[in-house]
Scaffold this motif. Sequence first.
Motif, PDB file in Angstrom:
ATOM      1  N   THR A  45       0.827  -1.202   0.000  1.00 54.08           N
ATOM      2  CA  THR A  45       0.000   0.000   0.000  1.00 54.08           C
ATOM      3  C   THR A  45       0.861   1.252   0.000  1.00 54.08           C
ATOM      4  N   ALA A  46       1.895   1.277   0.810  1.00 54.32           N
ATOM      5  CA  ALA A  46       2.771   2.441   0.888  1.00 54.32           C
ATOM      6  C   ALA A  46       3.400   2.763  -0.464  1.00 54.32           C
ATOM      7  N   LEU A  47       3.849   1.736  -1.171  1.00 53.76           N
ATOM      8  CA  LEU A  47       4.462   1.969  -2.478  1.00 53.76           C
ATOM      9  C   LEU A  47       3.450   2.524  -3.479  1.00 53.76           C
ATOM     10  N   HIS A  48       2.251   1.952  -3.494  1.00 57.09           N
ATOM     11  CA  HIS A  48       1.226   2.430  -4.425  1.00 57.09           C
ATOM     12  C   HIS A  48       0.803   3.867  -4.104  1.00 57.09           C
ATOM     13  N   VAL A  49       0.570   4.137  -2.832  1.00 51.01           N
ATOM     14  CA  VAL A  49       0.118   5.470  -2.434  1.00 51.01           C
ATOM     15  C   VAL A  49       1.207   6.504  -2.725  1.00 51.01           C
ATOM     16  N   ALA A  50       2.444   6.171  -2.432  1.00 54.53           N
ATOM     17  CA  ALA A  50       3.543   7.110  -2.700  1.00 54.53           C
ATOM     18  C   ALA A  50       3.617   7.446  -4.183  1.00 54.53           C
TER      19      ALA A  50
ATOM     20  N   LYS B 178      -5.629  12.729   5.965  1.00 50.93           N
ATOM     21  CA  LYS B 178      -6.277  12.252   7.191  1.00 50.93           C
ATOM     22  C   LYS B 178      -6.313  10.728   7.254  1.00 50.93           C
ATOM     23  N   VAL B 179      -6.685  10.080   6.141  1.00 54.52           N
ATOM     24  CA  VAL B 179      -6.800   8.621   6.197  1.00 54.52           C
ATOM     25  C   VAL B 179      -5.430   7.942   6.242  1.00 54.52           C
ATOM     26  N   LEU B 180      -4.407   8.634   5.779  1.00 56.51           N
ATOM     27  CA  LEU B 180      -3.058   8.075   5.913  1.00 56.51           C
ATOM     28  C   LEU B 180      -2.565   8.190   7.351  1.00 56.51           C
ATOM     29  N   ALA B 181      -2.955   9.288   8.011  1.00 51.49           N
ATOM     30  CA  ALA B 181      -2.564   9.457   9.412  1.00 51.49           C
ATOM     31  C   ALA B 181      -3.382   8.551  10.329  1.00 51.49           C
ATOM     32  N   HIS B 182      -4.668   8.397  10.009  1.00 48.01           N
ATOM     33  CA  HIS B 182      -5.571   7.572  10.830  1.00 48.01           C
ATOM     34  C   HIS B 182      -6.486   6.803   9.882  1.00 48.01           C
ATOM     35  N   PRO B 183      -6.088   5.615   9.450  1.00 54.79           N
ATOM     36  CA  PRO B 183      -6.844   4.860   8.445  1.00 54.79           C
ATOM     37  C   PRO B 183      -8.331   4.751   8.779  1.00 54.79           C
ATOM     38  N   ASP B 184      -9.149   5.138   7.814  1.00 55.87           N
ATOM     39  CA  ASP B 184     -10.600   5.183   8.001  1.00 55.87           C
ATOM     40  C   ASP B 184     -11.244   4.844   6.658  1.00 55.87           C
ATOM     41  N   ALA B 185     -11.792   3.658   6.548  1.00 55.58           N
ATOM     42  CA  ALA B 185     -12.354   3.207   5.271  1.00 55.58           C
ATOM     43  C   ALA B 185     -13.545   4.053   4.847  1.00 55.58           C
ATOM     44  N   ASP B 186     -14.357   4.495   5.794  1.00 54.66           N
ATOM     45  CA  ASP B 186     -15.530   5.298   5.445  1.00 54.66           C
ATOM     46  C   ASP B 186     -15.113   6.650   4.866  1.00 54.66           C
TER      47      ASP B 186
ATOM     48  N   ALA C 248      -6.984   6.446  -2.022  1.00 54.32           N
ATOM     49  CA  ALA C 248      -8.026   6.058  -1.074  1.00 54.32           C
ATOM     50  C   ALA C 248      -8.365   4.572  -1.208  1.00 54.32           C
ATOM     51  N   GLU C 249      -8.405   4.083  -2.434  1.00 50.37           N
ATOM     52  CA  GLU C 249      -8.707   2.665  -2.649  1.00 50.37           C
ATOM     53  C   GLU C 249      -7.624   1.767  -2.060  1.00 50.37           C
ATOM     54  N   HIS C 250      -6.378   2.215  -2.147  1.00 40.41           N
ATOM     55  CA  HIS C 250      -5.290   1.439  -1.550  1.00 40.41           C
ATOM     56  C   HIS C 250      -5.416   1.412  -0.021  1.00 40.41           C
ATOM     57  N   VAL C 251      -5.865   2.523   0.551  1.00 44.79           N
ATOM     58  CA  VAL C 251      -6.060   2.561   2.002  1.00 44.79           C
ATOM     59  C   VAL C 251      -7.182   1.615   2.408  1.00 44.79           C
ATOM     60  N   VAL C 252      -8.263   1.587   1.633  1.00 44.83           N
ATOM     61  CA  VAL C 252      -9.357   0.655   1.918  1.00 44.83           C
ATOM     62  C   VAL C 252      -8.839  -0.780   1.844  1.00 44.83           C
ATOM     63  N   TYR C 253      -8.018  -1.067   0.859  1.00 43.88           N
ATOM     64  CA  TYR C 253      -7.417  -2.407   0.749  1.00 43.88           C
ATOM     65  C   TYR C 253      -6.568  -2.726   1.966  1.00 43.88           C
ATOM     66  N   LEU C 254      -5.815  -1.734   2.438  1.00 45.84           N
ATOM     67  CA  LEU C 254      -4.994  -1.929   3.630  1.00 45.84           C
ATOM     68  C   LEU C 254      -5.861  -2.297   4.831  1.00 45.84           C
ATOM     69  N   ILE C 255      -6.986  -1.628   4.975  1.00 48.59           N
ATOM     70  CA  ILE C 255      -7.842  -1.838   6.143  1.00 48.59           C
ATOM     71  C   ILE C 255      -8.617  -3.153   6.061  1.00 48.59           C
TER      72      ILE C 255
ATOM     73  N   GLY D   5      -8.350  -5.644   3.460  1.00 48.22           N
ATOM     74  CA  GLY D   5      -7.735  -6.784   2.796  1.00 48.22           C
ATOM     75  C   GLY D   5      -8.430  -7.169   1.519  1.00 48.22           C
ATOM     76  N   GLU D   6      -9.455  -6.405   1.140  1.00 50.93           N
ATOM     77  CA  GLU D   6     -10.211  -6.691  -0.089  1.00 50.93           C
ATOM     78  C   GLU D   6      -9.942  -5.612  -1.115  1.00 50.93           C
ATOM     79  N   PRO D   7      -9.490  -5.988  -2.322  1.00 49.52           N
ATOM     80  CA  PRO D   7      -9.284  -4.987  -3.374  1.00 49.52           C
ATOM     81  C   PRO D   7     -10.579  -4.276  -3.700  1.00 49.52           C
ATOM     82  N   VAL D   8     -10.475  -2.973  -3.975  1.00 47.09           N
ATOM     83  CA  VAL D   8     -11.651  -2.191  -4.345  1.00 47.09           C
ATOM     84  C   VAL D   8     -11.873  -2.338  -5.836  1.00 47.09           C
ATOM     85  N   THR D   9     -13.094  -2.685  -6.208  1.00 41.99           N
ATOM     86  CA  THR D   9     -13.435  -2.800  -7.627  1.00 41.99           C
ATOM     87  C   THR D   9     -13.722  -1.411  -8.173  1.00 41.99           C
ATOM     88  N   PRO D  10     -12.974  -0.970  -9.209  1.00 40.06           N
ATOM     89  CA  PRO D  10     -13.206   0.381  -9.762  1.00 40.06           C
ATOM     90  C   PRO D  10     -14.647   0.537 -10.198  1.00 40.06           C
TER      91      PRO D  10
END
Length: 216
Positions: free
Chosen positions: A82-87, A137-145, A201-208, A210-215
């Motif tokens: 996730t870190a690599l993708h988000v970066a 915000k979601v990188l500092a405090h992961p929040d899927a919503d 954001a989708e990568h963060v949801v995956y991090l939280i 474990g399910e890939p987000v379908t575009p």
Amino acid sequence: MRDEFRAELQAVSQLLVEMAEGVRAALRQATRALLTADRRAAETVIDQDAQIDELYRQVEERVCDLLARQAPVASDLRAMITALHVAADLERMGDLADHVAKTALRRHPSPAVPAELRPVFTDMAAIADRMAEKIAKVLAHPDADLAAELDSDDDAMDELHKGLFGVLLGADWPYGVETAIDATLLGRFYERFADHAVNSAEHVVYLITGEPVTPS
């Protein structure tokens, strides 16, 4: 050993937050340069793009080092990926802010967009700023919503982008081809900035989850 790994992973997260805050500030400055012909703001964005690139390099270096030394699995490996993708997305967002600033600088001392288009670019910039704020915000405090909210923000950006084309392709467009090309590219820069924010954001949801987000 485990505490050291967690500390290093937290350091990577902090670098990502710093990147997100940096690209948000960069697009704010670039928009000011664009709408007010602020040469100094444009030059600041261009000069500071190297700092975002350096943060990207540090994330890559730290993650690769952790992968080599720790051989993480499960959620830890997911955090590294996730870190690599988000970066990568954040680095591209910084490049897009740089493109906006360079367009403003090329047109200086005149504003890069005519008065009739300033409202739409002001709105596009506001949405992009809100999305960058949420990413930080979601990188500092992961929040899927909260991460999921970026989809609706992106929809709003897409509507503005379509509206921009409606103006540019109108029969009564008075500013010529060169200005239309600049406006088209600028609209694309903001639209792509939003797309990369959604990717993050989708990568963060995956991090939280474990399910890939379908575009969508």
